[in-house]
Design an enzyme around this catalytic site. Structure first.
Site, mmCIF file in Angstrom:
data_model
loop_
_atom_site.group_PDB
_atom_site.id
_atom_site.type_symbol
_atom_site.label_atom_id
_atom_site.label_comp_id
_atom_site.label_asym_id
_atom_site.label_seq_id
_atom_site.Cartn_x
_atom_site.Cartn_y
_atom_site.Cartn_z
ATOM 1 N N CYS A 17 -1.980 9.303 6.697
ATOM 2 C CA CYS A 17 -2.139 8.958 5.277
ATOM 3 C C CYS A 17 -2.652 7.543 5.085
ATOM 4 O O CYS A 17 -3.474 7.272 4.216
ATOM 5 C CB CYS A 17 -0.822 9.131 4.538
ATOM 6 S SG CYS A 17 -0.370 10.844 4.328
ATOM 7 N N ARG A 25 2.625 6.096 -3.381
ATOM 8 C CA ARG A 25 3.101 7.444 -3.067
ATOM 9 C C ARG A 25 4.563 7.463 -2.579
ATOM 10 O O ARG A 25 5.193 8.510 -2.598
ATOM 11 C CB ARG A 25 2.217 8.118 -2.018
ATOM 12 C CG ARG A 25 2.216 7.435 -0.661
ATOM 13 C CD ARG A 25 1.262 8.111 0.319
ATOM 14 N NE ARG A 25 1.395 7.557 1.649
ATOM 15 C CZ ARG A 25 0.882 6.416 2.059
ATOM 16 N NH1 ARG A 25 0.178 5.683 1.224
ATOM 17 N NH2 ARG A 25 1.053 5.992 3.291
ATOM 18 N N SER A 68 0.815 -1.216 0.000
ATOM 19 C CA SER A 68 0.000 0.000 0.000
ATOM 20 C C SER A 68 0.853 1.273 0.000
ATOM 21 O O SER A 68 0.323 2.364 -0.188
ATOM 22 C CB SER A 68 -0.925 0.003 1.226
ATOM 23 O OG SER A 68 -0.152 0.073 2.414
ATOM 24 N N CYS A 125 -6.211 -3.838 13.134
ATOM 25 C CA CYS A 125 -6.317 -3.233 11.811
ATOM 26 C C CYS A 125 -5.261 -3.906 10.947
ATOM 27 O O CYS A 125 -4.922 -5.063 11.154
ATOM 28 C CB CYS A 125 -6.124 -1.720 11.884
ATOM 29 S SG CYS A 125 -4.520 -1.232 12.532
#
Lengths: 368, 66
Positions: free
Chosen positions: A183, A68, A64, A327
């Site tokens: 982010c 970026r 993930s 998570c």
């Protein structure tokens, strides 16, 4: 212009460039966080000829990240970020000296790290680290080129430069826990950190070479959706708790929580949770990721309550025993656990998230 | 009352304190810094800090991602 004049102009530029290049070559820069901002800053400074880059990050490359964090390639997934970054930087700019620190910035190491360099780049992904970097830069006396991104917005400033303001002159204290997503949680336009990181690199080169007018005493606000850039005047606050006339912060202390470093008593290791499940220790298992992540595979028996709704909904779901939240990597669940504990609920965060659970090979987490 | 809010001319329905402005805009005061005519207003004084006419007000949100 005649040829002689043109030649003079070039030689004048050459001279300036040579001086600037020499200053850059002798410089040491600390990069805090090798993520969306640290990636472009590191590559820009390496190719610009900065002599030494000290890269600090405690995390591994995740799929993930790649949209970026442009310094990493697909093949780097699972590697330590600082290791992958060092290899890439050396391949791009063999002359650059890359020092890596495979740990988090903490109260213990921050001052020495900051003292060892000429300038600091703040590319952290959490407020606790940002306040630590700010305070260390003020106390040690090093400029802090601050950059931050969220969704479609970016901010850039030079803090802790002589006579200029610091981050606490703007925001004296961090925001309340859990209300501002980072982010990984709140999302960011993937190309935005590249823009903000490039601006940080420009300011770093200016400061290191003494060129131009650095972004001191101003805060640059970048709105990518409307493509608007504003800079507002940000004076130094004489009453600032760390850089003011009568500072109340005179040594480093942890501020807020480091999202990736939850307190021990608030976490549960994957092995312990597995033991609870096998031996029937009562608990309520909550997945605080987004529905799309949950759909791709969850731990059996977990109920989905995305982080933004956790504080209101989880208290109604508590059964016998503690609440265990998880998570992807343990960051969001640490926040959820902190917020639930503030409300008197015995909540623990699964350390390392479902990633750690899967790495451990525990039963009941087959991907969908 | 006319002010310049985040660089844009804005008309407020009545004179307001900083706290009333944030309530009017439905902004949680813990999540922003407010600058009025280039001075950062301390949160503890929002309720007693009036916004003067034609003030240049900047509401700066926390942005912390990297």
């Amino acid at each position: 212009m005649n040829v002689a004049g043109l030649s003079d102009l070039h030689s004048a530029f050459d001279r300036t460039d040579r001086d600037a290049a020499e200053r850059l070559r002798r410089s040491r820069v600390l990069l805090v966080g090798m993520g969306g901002l640290g990636s472009p800053v590191a590559m820009s400074l390496a190719t610009a000829g900065v002599g030494t880059l000290v890269c600090v990050d405690f995390d591994r490359v995740d799929l993930s990240n790649l949209q970026r964090q442009v310094i990493f390639r697909d093949a780097d997934i699972g590697r330590w970020k600082v290791d992958a970054a060092r290899d890439r930087l050396r391949a791009m700019a063999p002359g650059v000296n890359v020092e890596i620190v495979r740990e988090a910035m903490t109260v213990k190491n921050a001052e020495a790290l900051v003292r060892s360099v000429d300038l600091v780049i703040d590319g952290a992904d959490n407020f606790a680290t940002r306040y630590l970097v700010n305070d260390a830069c003020v106390l040690v006396g090093r400029p802090n080129v601050f950059g931050s991104v969220a969704r479609f917005d970016g901010q850039v400033a030079v803090f802790a430069a002589p006579g200029g303001p610091c981050y606490r002159c703007l925001h004296p204290e961090p925001p309340p826990e859990g209300l501002i997503p980072n982010c990984a949680e709140g999302g960011v336009l993937g190309v935005l950190p590249g823009v903000v990181g490039a601006l940080q690199a420009v300011e770093a080169v200016k400061l290191l070479t003494g060129m131009g007018e650095p972004l001191v005493g101003r805060l640059l606000l970048y709105d990518a959706l409307r493509m608007r850039i504003r800079d507002i005047v940000l004076p130094r606050d004489p009453e600032c708790p760390v850089c003011g006339e009568a500072p109340t912060i005179t040594e480093l202390a942890a501020t807020g929580s480091f999202c990736a470093m939850p307190a021990d008593e608030m976490t549960i290791e994957a092995a312990e949770l597995d033991a609870w499940r096998r031996t029937g220790v009562p608990h309520t298992l909550i997945d605080v990721r987004e529905p799309s992540e949950f759909a791709e595979g969850a731990i059996d028996g977990a109920r989905l309550v995305p982080l933004p709704r956790a504080v209101t909904e989880v208290p109604r779901m508590v059964g016998e025993g503690p609440v265990v939240v998880y998570c992807r990597s343990g960051m969001r669940s640490a926040r959820a656990a902190a917020m639930l504990r503030e409300r008197g609920i015995d909540a623990r965060s699964l350390a390392g998230g479902i990633e750690a659970w899967r790495r451990g090979g525990y039963a009941g987490s087959e991907s969908a | 009352m006319r002010i310049v809010l985040n660089g844009e001319e804005t008309t407020l329905p009545r004179p307001m304190t900083v706290q009333e402005l944030l309530e009017h805009l439905e902004i949680d005061p813990r999540l922003v810094a407010v600058e009025c005519n280039r001075v950062v207003v301390r949160r503890a004084t929002y309720a007693e800090t009036p916004i003067p006419p034609d003030a240049e007000v900047e509401i700066v949100a926390f942005v912390g991602g990297g």
